[in-house]
Design a protein around this motif. Structure first.
Motif, PDB file in Angstrom:
ATOM      1  N   ALA A  19       0.832  -1.191   0.000  1.00  0.00           N
ATOM      2  CA  ALA A  19       0.000   0.000   0.000  1.00  0.00           C
ATOM      3  C   ALA A  19       0.874   1.252   0.000  1.00  0.00           C
ATOM      4  N   HIS A  20       0.251   2.381  -0.197  1.00  0.00           N
ATOM      5  CA  HIS A  20       0.983   3.648  -0.194  1.00  0.00           C
ATOM      6  C   HIS A  20       1.691   3.873   1.140  1.00  0.00           C
ATOM      7  N   SER A  21       1.093   3.356   2.212  1.00  0.00           N
ATOM      8  CA  SER A  21       1.691   3.498   3.545  1.00  0.00           C
ATOM      9  C   SER A  21       2.768   2.444   3.813  1.00  0.00           C
ATOM     10  N   GLN A  22       3.126   1.664   2.779  1.00  0.00           N
ATOM     11  CA  GLN A  22       4.118   0.585   2.859  1.00  0.00           C
ATOM     12  C   GLN A  22       3.642  -0.613   3.680  1.00  0.00           C
ATOM     13  N   ARG A  23       2.348  -0.697   3.957  1.00  0.00           N
ATOM     14  CA  ARG A  23       1.777  -1.859   4.636  1.00  0.00           C
ATOM     15  C   ARG A  23       1.736  -3.004   3.637  1.00  0.00           C
ATOM     16  N   ARG A  24       2.195  -4.181   4.062  1.00  0.00           N
ATOM     17  CA  ARG A  24       2.290  -5.322   3.143  1.00  0.00           C
ATOM     18  C   ARG A  24       1.311  -6.410   3.530  1.00  0.00           C
TER      19      ARG A  24
END
Length: 78
Positions: A19-24
């Motif tokens: 995601a844009h928030s770097q959540r994988r």
């Protein structure tokens, strides 16, 4: 085994959705599997194969007879 190509052996790929928030989170990429019917002139019958788009191109290039012979040599029941 539903997302496997009978000709090329392509299977789903696995990885992360980022995601844009770097959540994988885990995800998978399915191959473009099609159920195709081909006519075998040597046997006078039709065969149904689960092939990917790349597998269809291989059959167009090599011919259905050669591909079926290769599958049988590898032990696949057609």
């Amino acid at each position: 085994m539903s997302a496997h190509c009978q000709v090329t052996g392509r299977a789903p790929g696995f990885g992360n959705r980022v995601a844009h928030s770097q959540r994988r989170t885990r995800r998978r990429w399915n191959p473009n599997i099609q159920l195709k019917t081909y006519y075998l002139p040597s046997e006078g019958r039709r065969v149904r194969l689960r092939v990917s788009a790349k597998g269809i191109k291989v059959i167009d290039r090599d011919g259905i007879e050669a591909v079926v012979a290769r599958l049988r040599r590898d032990g696949v029941k057609i």
